[in-house]
Design a protein around this motif. Sequence first.
Motif, PDB file in Angstrom:
ATOM      1  N   ARG A 151      35.250  -8.709  49.345  1.00 37.48           N
ATOM      2  CA  ARG A 151      34.684  -7.461  48.476  1.00 37.48           C
ATOM      3  C   ARG A 151      34.575  -8.135  47.092  1.00 37.48           C
ATOM      4  O   ARG A 151      33.802  -7.711  46.214  1.00 37.48           O
ATOM      5  CB  ARG A 151      35.988  -6.393  48.389  1.00 37.48           C
ATOM      6  CG  ARG A 151      35.927  -5.615  49.610  1.00 37.48           C
ATOM      7  CD  ARG A 151      37.158  -4.635  49.467  1.00 37.48           C
ATOM      8  NE  ARG A 151      38.247  -5.048  49.086  1.00 37.48           N
ATOM      9  CZ  ARG A 151      39.283  -4.632  48.236  1.00 37.48           C
ATOM     10  NH1 ARG A 151      38.919  -3.482  47.590  1.00 37.48           N
ATOM     11  NH2 ARG A 151      40.388  -4.819  47.973  1.00 37.48           N
ATOM     12  N   VAL A 152      35.550  -9.099  46.726  1.00 40.56           N
ATOM     13  CA  VAL A 152      35.550  -9.666  45.182  1.00 40.56           C
ATOM     14  C   VAL A 152      33.913 -10.458  45.139  1.00 40.56           C
ATOM     15  O   VAL A 152      33.366 -10.516  44.130  1.00 40.56           O
ATOM     16  CB  VAL A 152      36.811 -10.364  45.098  1.00 40.56           C
ATOM     17  CG1 VAL A 152      36.463 -11.253  43.887  1.00 40.56           C
ATOM     18  CG2 VAL A 152      37.958  -9.823  44.802  1.00 40.56           C
ATOM     19  N   GLN A 153      33.763 -11.315  46.258  1.00 40.36           N
ATOM     20  CA  GLN A 153      32.354 -12.145  46.110  1.00 40.36           C
ATOM     21  C   GLN A 153      31.316 -11.140  46.177  1.00 40.36           C
ATOM     22  O   GLN A 153      30.329 -11.566  45.593  1.00 40.36           O
ATOM     23  CB  GLN A 153      32.510 -12.786  47.596  1.00 40.36           C
ATOM     24  CG  GLN A 153      33.479 -13.960  47.512  1.00 40.36           C
ATOM     25  CD  GLN A 153      33.638 -14.667  48.856  1.00 40.36           C
ATOM     26  OE1 GLN A 153      33.230 -14.148  49.776  1.00 40.36           O
ATOM     27  NE2 GLN A 153      34.349 -15.732  48.783  1.00 40.36           N
ATOM     28  N   ALA A 154      31.342  -9.919  46.666  1.00 35.22           N
ATOM     29  CA  ALA A 154      30.431  -8.859  46.668  1.00 35.22           C
ATOM     30  C   ALA A 154      30.014  -8.510  45.183  1.00 35.22           C
ATOM     31  O   ALA A 154      28.887  -8.549  44.745  1.00 35.22           O
ATOM     32  CB  ALA A 154      30.598  -7.798  47.808  1.00 35.22           C
ATOM     33  N   MET A 155      31.159  -8.202  44.707  1.00 33.98           N
ATOM     34  CA  MET A 155      31.272  -7.871  43.317  1.00 33.98           C
ATOM     35  C   MET A 155      30.606  -8.806  42.281  1.00 33.98           C
ATOM     36  O   MET A 155      29.936  -8.683  41.538  1.00 33.98           O
ATOM     37  CB  MET A 155      32.444  -7.297  42.701  1.00 33.98           C
ATOM     38  CG  MET A 155      33.035  -5.999  43.380  1.00 33.98           C
ATOM     39  SD  MET A 155      34.578  -5.300  42.512  1.00 33.98           S
ATOM     40  CE  MET A 155      35.782  -6.304  43.423  1.00 33.98           C
ATOM     41  N   GLU A 156      31.027  -9.991  42.746  1.00 32.48           N
ATOM     42  CA  GLU A 156      30.614 -11.243  41.834  1.00 32.48           C
ATOM     43  C   GLU A 156      28.968 -11.335  41.861  1.00 32.48           C
ATOM     44  O   GLU A 156      28.183 -11.684  41.054  1.00 32.48           O
ATOM     45  CB  GLU A 156      31.446 -12.655  42.616  1.00 32.48           C
ATOM     46  CG  GLU A 156      31.026 -13.843  41.317  1.00 32.48           C
ATOM     47  CD  GLU A 156      31.760 -14.979  42.000  1.00 32.48           C
ATOM     48  OE1 GLU A 156      31.844 -16.050  41.186  1.00 32.48           O
ATOM     49  OE2 GLU A 156      32.348 -14.938  43.098  1.00 32.48           O
ATOM     50  N   GLN A 157      28.574 -11.425  43.136  1.00 30.68           N
ATOM     51  CA  GLN A 157      27.045 -11.348  43.555  1.00 30.68           C
ATOM     52  C   GLN A 157      26.263 -10.111  42.901  1.00 30.68           C
ATOM     53  O   GLN A 157      25.390 -10.583  41.996  1.00 30.68           O
ATOM     54  CB  GLN A 157      26.759 -11.306  45.077  1.00 30.68           C
ATOM     55  CG  GLN A 157      25.425 -11.490  45.407  1.00 30.68           C
ATOM     56  CD  GLN A 157      24.669 -12.654  44.749  1.00 30.68           C
ATOM     57  OE1 GLN A 157      25.510 -13.636  45.213  1.00 30.68           O
ATOM     58  NE2 GLN A 157      23.384 -12.694  44.654  1.00 30.68           N
TER      59      GLN A 157
END
Length: 631
Positions: free
Chosen positions: A94-100
């Motif tokens: 989820r954090v990686q999706a926000m970072e992207q």
Amino acid sequence: MIDISVSNVVKEFQVGSRVLDGITFTVDQGERVGLLGKNGAGKTTLFKLLTGEYEPDEGGIVIAPSKRLGLISQIPVYPPEYTVEDVLNDAFHRVQAMEQELKELAVQMAEDPTGAVMRRFDRVTAAFEAAGGYDTATELNKICNGLSIPDSMRNQLFSSLSGGEKTRVNLGRLILENTDILLLDEPTNHLDLHATEWLEEYLSRFKGTVLAISHDRYFLDRVVQRVVEIENGQAEFYSGNYTFYAIEKERRYEEKLKQYEKEQAKIKQLQEAADKLHLWAFMGNDKLHKRAFSMEKRIERLRKTDKPAKERVLTMGFGEREFKGDEVLVAKSLEKGFDGRTLFSGLDLEVEGGERIGLIGDNGAGKSTLIKLIMKEELPDSGKLRLGPTVKIGYLPQVVHFDHPERNLVDTMIYDQDCTAQTARNRLGAFNFRGEDVFKPVSALSGGEQSRLRLCMLMDEKINLLILDEPTNHLDIASREWIEGAVEGYDGALLFVSHDRYFIDRFATRIWELSDGKIHDFRGTFAEYREAKAKQAVSLPVKAEPPKEKKEKPKRTGGTKNLEKQVAAAERDIAKAEERLEGLKAEAEAAASDYVRLQKVYDQREQLEGELSQLYEQWEDLSAQLEEARG
């Protein structure tokens, strides 16, 4: 607020044999609950029902809306190219999706810095920071250090790990996901002492809800606040940790036994009176039959309490061989390694008769290898190891092996022990192998049952050095207590490998800690060892139950008539309260899918159960006074 609601759940896998038979309980937000019961009682089945892997045959299960639930024993299948690092990083999807998304929004703002894009960027940035997006590497390293996941393992393929290593990595991923509800199925089975204590410390800070299946008594004492025991498919409740549960369970047994004996005495007295009335009626007074029949109806109403059953305690002990001499075992400059890695070197050890040594250390330190050297299953790379000339070893390995697993239990005992079929069945019965179970093939037994069978075979051997490698692993609490009962009565030398702190604390009078390729020899108990090493009490104190206020007994109002009236009134109040409780149970079933309505019903039930408990206490006090007054 309720996080988990289980209402009258029934589950069976064979017709007529219910694993769960109308089990009902709730777990409130933030609670730490221990789920206990014998192996096969239905604990793991219940977890699979909670995660949706199974569907209940009857009843309902409700998980609080928007709450994320994670199960430790459920290891997902990952792509074959995934390393341990990839699995752990999967917790941050989820954090990686926000970072992207932030990267994409940054590109958009550079090309067209409109208000809508900038507002979206601010919102996602705030969510990214709140989710710990800038601290993922730090959190990942902390978890790996705590669970003993070294850098070398992080680069390995996840598929190449052992079952225990996969469990450890999956636990790390689950913690990193910051799950709201943790279901822990035997979480300490594959953890060493260091990792177990780290997990306990983590759970003490965890703000979510924990429901844990465990046979680790220290873990239960330090983590859980309440115990739900599954027995005969239903739930028994204990409002404390494991120590409270053990004491309270014994108290309830004694109370139920006392009530049963009291009822039986009363029934016997009334039956004798009824028999006399029938006899006198035959002598010419038919009216006495009516009184006798009335008395017999009263007897049937009294038959409320079944005779309480208690787990049979092991009374057998190890056969012991007389020890002659001073030295049981001597090692000089012992060294052993595998694949270019030295496990230990320069070990100088000496064991004397009657010593009880606990061998501890992190997973992979070489504890089981040292045991295999003593058993001559492995040869040392250098150094010498010898046993005293009169030493006879009894050995319970971590993974039990049988030469003929196709044989049934009786035949296995007959061939190994050279005994009669009846003797074999008697010995198996002492280890809770009864009825048709003794004709099962050994290969059909669980790991814990195979350990129990090997222990049963070991009991008859004349030994003076007992070696146990993880003797309590995968055993339920009753089976652990059987082994402990046998070890308690054994007076010879004892060497054991264990991560079970209860077992170590109970039996070790000397500690060998294997770390950094050396044995650190401490002559003293486990508690003394920890105090000396840590310079402070490591075990958290068990939370003491608040003292219960003593309720004043109702004052006598003179004579048995008034007491009889008060007892009758109390019985009427109890009957009304029980009737209202049954109505609320029906309401709970009807509201199984309506979370808000179900919460209200449970609140009402909880209040009514408290009132009912007080009514029962009042009735017991009055009944006791009435018995005393009748004298």
